[in-house]
Design an enzyme around this catalytic site. Structure first.
Site, short mmCIF file in Angstrom:
data_model
loop_
_atom_site.label_atom_id
_atom_site.label_comp_id
_atom_site.label_asym_id
_atom_site.label_seq_id
_atom_site.Cartn_x
_atom_site.Cartn_y
_atom_site.Cartn_z
N TYR A 140 15.34 27.15 -21.91
CA TYR A 140 15.94 28.38 -22.46
C TYR A 140 14.87 29.47 -22.59
CZ TYR A 140 18.09 31.51 -25.89
OH TYR A 140 18.57 32.62 -26.55
N LYS A 144 14.82 33.16 -20.70
CA LYS A 144 14.84 34.44 -21.41
C LYS A 144 13.58 35.26 -21.10
CE LYS A 144 18.85 34.14 -23.28
NZ LYS A 144 19.93 35.07 -22.86
#
Length: 240
Positions: A140, A144
């Site tokens: 994740y 990002k």
């Protein structure tokens, strides 16, 4: 008194719940003509899987057929992925996160940009973990971080056309998905949740509206001289 995005044609991905639902509602409240896209069906939403290039292209063409243009794109859709250290993540799990968080953001931008004119605004949802890392959710975090730098590259690319591209970096926000993650009863999860809260200088988690108002600002003409920037809304987490 008119709304802050009065008459602007807005597209919001991941609009069924959480941050996306709050963003969608606030843009509409301020006069935006909002189309919400989500893989989950719901009232007033178009069912679109942003991993699917054909579906994304068709959705953007449909928006233009109905409204003539696109003024604002909010790339909000995203998934957290596995809560595992990098060496335990499978290739399939890695690809699944990047397919939504990075490929989906790129595809929506790819097919919205041709329909944007001067004054257009793309808002990409990154995270405080697109700026700093920790020991959880490494895939994740990587996704990002990719969104953050894709934002800057696109800002430089499309500035000559008067199109702005900025990223928003939420901290720990009280959404349904975040609460479900925090309900994990494992020792590592409890420790992570406690440390995260303790590291927020304002001493509490944010609300979806805190992020929605940031998006509203970037979507509006109030932010007309802002591009390639990171709007961090994290209670001070990354200030330490």
């Amino acid at each position: 008194m008119t709304g802050r995005v009065e008459g602007k044609v807005c597209v919001v991905t991941g609009a069924a719940a959480g941050l996306g639902a709050s963003i969608r509602a606030l843009l509409a409240e301020h006069g935006g003509l909002v189309t919400g896209l989500d893989v989950t069906p719901g009232p007033g939403l178009w069912r679109v899987d942003i991993r699917d290039e054909t579906a994304v292209a068709q959705a953007m063409r449909r928006v233009v057929a109905e409204h003539g243009r696109i003024d604002v794109l909010v790339n909000n859709a995203g998934i957290p992925g596995p809560r595992k250290p990098a060496h335990e993540v499978s290739a399939e799990e890695f690809d699944a996160v990047f397919a939504v968080n990075v490929r989906g953001t790129w595809l929506c931008t790819k097919y919205a940009i041709p329909h944007m004119g001067e004054g257009g605004s793309v808002v990409n949802m990154s995270s405080m973990y697109g700026l700093v890392g920790n020991a959880m959710l490494p895939v994740y975090h990587a996704s990002k971080g990719a969104v953050r730098l894709m934002t800057k590259a696109d800002a430089a690319t499309y500035a000559a056309r008067g199109i702005r591209v900025n990223s928003v970096h939420p901290g720990s926000i009280e959404t349904g998905s975040a609460k479900s993650v925090r309900q994990d009863t494992g020792d590592a999860a409890r420790d992570y949740n406690a440390r995260t809260l303790a590291a927020i200088p304002l001493g509490k988690r944010g609300e979806p509206a805190d992020i929605a108002y940031g998006v509203l600002y970037l979507a509006s003409d109030e932010a007309k001289y802002m591009t390639g920037a990171e709007l961090v809304i994290d209670g001070g987490f990354t200030a330490l």
